[in-house]
Design a protein around this motif. Structure first.
Motif, PDB file in Angstrom:
ATOM      1  N   GLU A 179     -25.935 -40.056  17.827  1.00 11.00           N
ATOM      2  CA  GLU A 179     -25.407 -38.814  18.389  1.00 11.00           C
ATOM      3  C   GLU A 179     -24.073 -38.578  17.694  1.00 11.00           C
ATOM      4  O   GLU A 179     -23.237 -39.484  17.635  1.00 11.00           O
ATOM      5  CB  GLU A 179     -25.196 -38.975  19.886  1.00 11.00           C
ATOM      6  CG  GLU A 179     -24.582 -37.781  20.555  1.00 11.00           C
ATOM      7  CD  GLU A 179     -24.324 -38.063  22.024  1.00 11.00           C
ATOM      8  OE1 GLU A 179     -23.168 -38.434  22.346  1.00 11.00           O
ATOM      9  OE2 GLU A 179     -25.266 -37.929  22.815  1.00 11.00           O
ATOM     10  N   ILE A 180     -23.883 -37.388  17.163  1.00 12.88           N
ATOM     11  CA  ILE A 180     -22.649 -37.070  16.450  1.00 12.88           C
ATOM     12  C   ILE A 180     -21.974 -35.904  17.165  1.00 12.88           C
ATOM     13  O   ILE A 180     -22.608 -34.880  17.440  1.00 12.88           O
ATOM     14  CB  ILE A 180     -22.925 -36.696  14.983  1.00 12.88           C
ATOM     15  CG1 ILE A 180     -23.673 -37.826  14.279  1.00 12.88           C
ATOM     16  CG2 ILE A 180     -21.617 -36.374  14.256  1.00 12.88           C
ATOM     17  CD1 ILE A 180     -24.173 -37.468  12.899  1.00 12.88           C
ATOM     18  N   THR A 181     -20.694 -36.086  17.464  1.00 18.71           N
ATOM     19  CA  THR A 181     -19.916 -35.035  18.106  1.00 18.71           C
ATOM     20  C   THR A 181     -18.680 -34.760  17.260  1.00 18.71           C
ATOM     21  O   THR A 181     -18.007 -35.698  16.831  1.00 18.71           O
ATOM     22  CB  THR A 181     -19.460 -35.473  19.519  1.00 18.71           C
ATOM     23  OG1 THR A 181     -20.602 -35.842  20.281  1.00 18.71           O
ATOM     24  CG2 THR A 181     -18.709 -34.355  20.223  1.00 18.71           C
ATOM     25  N   ILE A 182     -18.409 -33.490  17.014  1.00 16.80           N
ATOM     26  CA  ILE A 182     -17.184 -33.104  16.319  1.00 16.80           C
ATOM     27  C   ILE A 182     -16.285 -32.418  17.346  1.00 16.80           C
ATOM     28  O   ILE A 182     -16.701 -31.462  18.014  1.00 16.80           O
ATOM     29  CB  ILE A 182     -17.468 -32.187  15.115  1.00 16.80           C
ATOM     30  CG1 ILE A 182     -18.268 -32.969  14.066  1.00 16.80           C
ATOM     31  CG2 ILE A 182     -16.157 -31.649  14.521  1.00 16.80           C
ATOM     32  CD1 ILE A 182     -18.654 -32.176  12.836  1.00 16.80           C
ATOM     33  N   ILE A 183     -15.072 -32.953  17.454  1.00 18.16           N
ATOM     34  CA  ILE A 183     -14.092 -32.460  18.411  1.00 18.16           C
ATOM     35  C   ILE A 183     -12.947 -31.823  17.631  1.00 18.16           C
ATOM     36  O   ILE A 183     -12.367 -32.462  16.746  1.00 18.16           O
ATOM     37  CB  ILE A 183     -13.583 -33.613  19.299  1.00 18.16           C
ATOM     38  CG1 ILE A 183     -14.764 -34.238  20.050  1.00 18.16           C
ATOM     39  CG2 ILE A 183     -12.501 -33.129  20.260  1.00 18.16           C
ATOM     40  CD1 ILE A 183     -14.459 -35.560  20.717  1.00 18.16           C
ATOM     41  N   ASP A 184     -12.636 -30.576  17.975  1.00 15.53           N
ATOM     42  CA  ASP A 184     -11.555 -29.858  17.311  1.00 15.53           C
ATOM     43  C   ASP A 184     -10.224 -30.558  17.590  1.00 15.53           C
ATOM     44  O   ASP A 184      -9.925 -30.918  18.737  1.00 15.53           O
ATOM     45  CB  ASP A 184     -11.507 -28.413  17.801  1.00 15.53           C
ATOM     46  CG  ASP A 184     -10.436 -27.602  17.102  1.00 15.53           C
ATOM     47  OD1 ASP A 184     -10.587 -27.329  15.899  1.00 15.53           O
ATOM     48  OD2 ASP A 184      -9.434 -27.276  17.772  1.00 15.53           O
ATOM     49  N   GLY A 185      -9.428 -30.762  16.555  1.00 22.67           N
ATOM     50  CA  GLY A 185      -8.159 -31.461  16.686  1.00 22.67           C
ATOM     51  C   GLY A 185      -7.131 -30.703  17.500  1.00 22.67           C
ATOM     52  O   GLY A 185      -6.279 -31.310  18.160  1.00 22.67           O
ATOM     53  N   GLU A 186      -7.202 -29.400  17.471  1.00 22.17           N
ATOM     54  CA  GLU A 186      -6.223 -28.578  18.185  1.00 22.17           C
ATOM     55  C   GLU A 186      -6.563 -28.427  19.672  1.00 22.17           C
ATOM     56  O   GLU A 186      -5.737 -28.681  20.539  1.00 22.17           O
ATOM     57  CB  GLU A 186      -6.146 -27.198  17.531  1.00 22.17           C
ATOM     58  CG  GLU A 186      -5.071 -26.301  18.086  1.00 22.17           C
ATOM     59  CD  GLU A 186      -5.039 -24.963  17.366  1.00 22.17           C
ATOM     60  OE1 GLU A 186      -4.653 -23.981  18.024  1.00 22.17           O
ATOM     61  OE2 GLU A 186      -5.403 -24.906  16.171  1.00 22.17           O
ATOM     62  N   THR A 187      -7.806 -28.045  19.965  1.00 20.54           N
ATOM     63  CA  THR A 187      -8.201 -27.788  21.355  1.00 20.54           C
ATOM     64  C   THR A 187      -8.679 -29.043  22.076  1.00 20.54           C
ATOM     65  O   THR A 187      -8.764 -29.040  23.301  1.00 20.54           O
ATOM     66  CB  THR A 187      -9.329 -26.741  21.419  1.00 20.54           C
ATOM     67  OG1 THR A 187     -10.510 -27.286  20.807  1.00 20.54           O
ATOM     68  CG2 THR A 187      -8.922 -25.440  20.758  1.00 20.54           C
ATOM     69  N   LYS A 188      -9.046 -30.081  21.311  1.00 16.82           N
ATOM     70  CA  LYS A 188      -9.578 -31.334  21.857  1.00 16.82           C
ATOM     71  C   LYS A 188     -10.917 -31.133  22.568  1.00 16.82           C
ATOM     72  O   LYS A 188     -11.304 -31.930  23.411  1.00 16.82           O
ATOM     73  CB  LYS A 188      -8.591 -32.008  22.819  1.00 16.82           C
ATOM     74  CG  LYS A 188      -7.185 -32.174  22.287  1.00 16.82           C
ATOM     75  CD  LYS A 188      -7.116 -33.162  21.166  1.00 16.82           C
ATOM     76  CE  LYS A 188      -5.672 -33.458  20.807  1.00 16.82           C
ATOM     77  NZ  LYS A 188      -5.349 -33.221  19.439  1.00 16.82           N
ATOM     78  N   LYS A 189     -11.642 -30.088  22.182  1.00 14.37           N
ATOM     79  CA  LYS A 189     -12.934 -29.784  22.790  1.00 14.37           C
ATOM     80  C   LYS A 189     -14.045 -29.947  21.758  1.00 14.37           C
ATOM     81  O   LYS A 189     -13.850 -29.666  20.572  1.00 14.37           O
ATOM     82  CB  LYS A 189     -12.951 -28.360  23.331  1.00 14.37           C
ATOM     83  CG  LYS A 189     -12.015 -28.170  24.503  1.00 14.37           C
ATOM     84  CD  LYS A 189     -12.127 -26.780  25.056  1.00 14.37           C
ATOM     85  CE  LYS A 189     -11.189 -26.657  26.243  1.00 14.37           C
ATOM     86  NZ  LYS A 189     -11.266 -25.355  26.858  1.00 14.37           N
ATOM     87  N   PRO A 190     -15.230 -30.383  22.209  1.00 19.53           N
ATOM     88  CA  PRO A 190     -16.374 -30.475  21.285  1.00 19.53           C
ATOM     89  C   PRO A 190     -16.754 -29.096  20.755  1.00 19.53           C
ATOM     90  O   PRO A 190     -16.803 -28.127  21.516  1.00 19.53           O
ATOM     91  CB  PRO A 190     -17.502 -31.039  22.155  1.00 19.53           C
ATOM     92  CG  PRO A 190     -16.834 -31.623  23.348  1.00 19.53           C
ATOM     93  CD  PRO A 190     -15.571 -30.850  23.546  1.00 19.53           C
TER      94      PRO A 190
END
Length: 167
Positions: free
Chosen positions: A121-132
């Protein structure tokens, strides 16, 4: 004649070995997310049995991302590590990535007690918003070796990131 036969044999063998590697990936990207990520921190959570796979996979992914002008660093979680969650968070913060890519192994695939792939399972989380902002379901299997499975996996993941316009 011998050179031609040797060349044909090598080419056929290479084709057969590549044909024995399977990699599939599906994804879901947040609607409206249009950032092109240029700096990843890649956190890998895998099994002890798949350590060799992740060594090849993480090196290959870092190299492949670099060809597209994407900077990255990896942290492969080891169950014997003395690093706390706080230590890992500190490394991520200090690296200042545009996005965090978390790769979590959900299934180990092995043949004759030799790991030759798995499901992730791969999740990318935005560095600014900290949301997937992106999720991927990824399966890779290489009948004739872990290095081929890892490289094919890297190629498929990279192509999917391009297709989904994340890089």
């Amino acid at each position: 004649m011998i050179k031609k036969l040797l060349f044909t044999t090598v080419l056929t063998t290479a084709f057969l070995l590549q044909a024995c590697v399977t990699a599939k990936i599906t994804s879901n990207k947040q609607e409206g997310y249009d950032k092109k990520i240029k700096k990843f921190f890649i956190l890998i959570n895998g099994s002890r049995e798949a350590k060799n796979f992740f060594t090849y996979f993480s090196q290959g992914l870092k190299s492949k991302l670099a060809t597209g002008q994407v900077e990255s660093t990896t942290y492969v979680r080891n169950e014997l590590s003395l690093d706390s969650e706080g230590d890992i968070d500190k490394q991520i913060t200090e690296y200042k990535p545009e996005a965090l890519m978390v790769i979590r192994q959900t299934v180990v695939h092995s043949t004759n007690k030799m790991v030759d792939g798995g499901t992730f399972e791969i999740t990318i989380i935005d560095g600014e918003t900290k949301k997937p902002v992106w999720k991927g379901a990824f399966e890779v299997y290489g009948q004739f070796g872990i290095t081929e499975a890892a490289q094919t996996g890297v190629d498929k993941l990279y192509a999917k990131l391009l297709e989904d316009k994340l890089i």
